[in-house]
Design a protein around this motif. Structure first.
Motif, PDB file in Angstrom:
ATOM      1  N   TRP A   1       5.656  26.928  -6.540  1.00 50.11           N
ATOM      2  CA  TRP A   1       5.529  28.350  -6.871  1.00 50.11           C
ATOM      3  C   TRP A   1       4.903  29.146  -5.740  1.00 50.11           C
ATOM      4  O   TRP A   1       5.241  30.306  -5.549  1.00 50.11           O
ATOM      5  CB  TRP A   1       4.671  28.512  -8.123  1.00 50.11           C
ATOM      6  CG  TRP A   1       5.364  28.111  -9.386  1.00 50.11           C
ATOM      7  CD1 TRP A   1       6.505  27.367  -9.517  1.00 50.11           C
ATOM      8  CD2 TRP A   1       4.962  28.434 -10.704  1.00 50.11           C
ATOM      9  NE1 TRP A   1       6.821  27.211 -10.834  1.00 50.11           N
ATOM     10  CE2 TRP A   1       5.882  27.854 -11.589  1.00 50.11           C
ATOM     11  CE3 TRP A   1       3.893  29.143 -11.229  1.00 50.11           C
ATOM     12  CZ2 TRP A   1       5.779  27.981 -12.963  1.00 50.11           C
ATOM     13  CZ3 TRP A   1       3.779  29.266 -12.595  1.00 50.11           C
ATOM     14  CH2 TRP A   1       4.725  28.690 -13.454  1.00 50.11           C
TER      15      TRP A   1
ATOM     16  N   ARG B   1       8.066  35.296  -7.669  1.00 52.53           N
ATOM     17  CA  ARG B   1       7.189  34.724  -8.692  1.00 52.53           C
ATOM     18  C   ARG B   1       5.782  35.303  -8.555  1.00 52.53           C
ATOM     19  O   ARG B   1       5.145  35.675  -9.532  1.00 52.53           O
ATOM     20  CB  ARG B   1       7.159  33.203  -8.600  1.00 52.53           C
ATOM     21  CG  ARG B   1       6.455  32.578  -9.798  1.00 52.53           C
ATOM     22  CD  ARG B   1       6.564  31.073  -9.805  1.00 52.53           C
ATOM     23  NE  ARG B   1       7.891  30.546  -9.931  1.00 52.53           N
ATOM     24  CZ  ARG B   1       8.494  30.250 -11.084  1.00 52.53           C
ATOM     25  NH1 ARG B   1       7.882  30.449 -12.218  1.00 52.53           N
ATOM     26  NH2 ARG B   1       9.699  29.735 -11.098  1.00 52.53           N
TER      27      ARG B   1
ATOM     28  N   TRP C   1      10.897  24.302 -14.964  1.00 48.01           N
ATOM     29  CA  TRP C   1      10.432  25.244 -13.950  1.00 48.01           C
ATOM     30  C   TRP C   1      11.032  24.949 -12.592  1.00 48.01           C
ATOM     31  O   TRP C   1      10.522  25.385 -11.573  1.00 48.01           O
ATOM     32  CB  TRP C   1       8.914  25.248 -13.878  1.00 48.01           C
ATOM     33  CG  TRP C   1       8.255  25.996 -14.999  1.00 48.01           C
ATOM     34  CD1 TRP C   1       8.828  26.894 -15.860  1.00 48.01           C
ATOM     35  CD2 TRP C   1       6.894  25.912 -15.393  1.00 48.01           C
ATOM     36  NE1 TRP C   1       7.917  27.369 -16.746  1.00 48.01           N
ATOM     37  CE2 TRP C   1       6.707  26.779 -16.487  1.00 48.01           C
ATOM     38  CE3 TRP C   1       5.810  25.180 -14.932  1.00 48.01           C
ATOM     39  CZ2 TRP C   1       5.478  26.941 -17.118  1.00 48.01           C
ATOM     40  CZ3 TRP C   1       4.592  25.347 -15.557  1.00 48.01           C
ATOM     41  CH2 TRP C   1       4.431  26.223 -16.630  1.00 48.01           C
TER      42      TRP C   1
ATOM     43  N   LYS D   1       6.627  31.845  -3.051  1.00 45.60           N
ATOM     44  CA  LYS D   1       7.775  32.524  -3.665  1.00 45.60           C
ATOM     45  C   LYS D   1       7.348  33.947  -4.016  1.00 45.60           C
ATOM     46  O   LYS D   1       6.624  34.180  -4.991  1.00 45.60           O
ATOM     47  CB  LYS D   1       8.236  31.799  -4.925  1.00 45.60           C
ATOM     48  CG  LYS D   1       8.670  30.367  -4.695  1.00 45.60           C
ATOM     49  CD  LYS D   1       9.971  30.328  -3.949  1.00 45.60           C
ATOM     50  CE  LYS D   1      10.418  28.890  -3.799  1.00 45.60           C
ATOM     51  NZ  LYS D   1      11.431  28.747  -2.810  1.00 45.60           N
TER      52      LYS D   1
ATOM     53  N   LEU E   1      -0.639  30.169  -9.350  1.00 43.24           N
ATOM     54  CA  LEU E   1       0.502  29.626  -8.608  1.00 43.24           C
ATOM     55  C   LEU E   1       0.251  28.172  -8.217  1.00 43.24           C
ATOM     56  O   LEU E   1       1.171  27.344  -8.272  1.00 43.24           O
ATOM     57  CB  LEU E   1       0.785  30.478  -7.374  1.00 43.24           C
ATOM     58  CG  LEU E   1       1.252  31.913  -7.651  1.00 43.24           C
ATOM     59  CD1 LEU E   1       1.305  32.714  -6.356  1.00 43.24           C
ATOM     60  CD2 LEU E   1       2.573  31.949  -8.383  1.00 43.24           C
TER      61      LEU E   1
END
Length: 175
Positions: free
Chosen positions: A39, A45, A34, A42, A15
């Motif tokens: 990231w 994800r 993306w 989240k 991540l």
């Protein structure tokens, strides 16, 4: 450098690599590949990558100190948005490296590992898909690894994400 089997404990590094990549892409004007959000933090994800880690196909390239430099996920199942192969395949489901180590052969080393594992499993076909926007810059990276273009496609809820399916046959590679 060494490559080891990864797992759930490697998801935070993955991540963080995604955060680096999003920041780098956005600085170059690429907000479509993306998105624009980090990231980390989240849950959706994170959960998706935890599930990938549980498959046993995660490979982590790390330096001599054990610091992750890149992560790949391989599987014998393709993504749902590309046509299935008519034979057994090894699919590079995900590949990312730390931006701090870009250009140092991290991606190439992981692809070489995928080729090795395909050969060990008796699989001739290796496939990957990637972002095909920005004049196909990433597509050319995979071509540099030895992949050939197979199919352009569109993904996403509205078909806004341009992709390219690429393939490599181990039987066609020079020894």
């Amino acid at each position: 450098m060494r490559i080891r089997v990864g797992g759930r404990d490697d998801v935070p590094a993955l991540l963080a690599f995604g955060d680096e990549a999003v920041e780098w892409m956005n600085a170059r004007g690429n907000t479509q590949q993306w998105g624009t959000e980090p990231w980390t933090g989240k849950d959706k994800r994170r959960e998706a990558f935890l599930q990938r880690a549980d498959t046993g196909g995660m490979r982590v390239l790390e330096d001599e100190d054990g610091t992750p430099l890149g992560i790949m996920v391989i599987t014998e199942q393709c993504q749902p948005y590309v046509p299935e192969a008519e034979e057994r395949e090894l699919y590079v489901n995900f590949l990312i490296s730390s931006r701090k180590h870009a250009g140092h052969g991290v991606g190439r080393a992981l692809i070489e590992r995928a080729k090795q594992e395909a050969a060990e499993r008796g699989i001739d076909l290796l496939r990957v898909d990637c972002w095909a926007g920005e004049d196909g810059n990433l597509v050319r990276v995979y071509e540099g690894y030895g992949f050939k273009r197979v199919l352009e496609f569109r993904a996403g809820e509205t078909g806004e994400w341009p992709g390219m399916l690429l393939a490599m046959r181990l039987s066609e590679l020079e020894p």
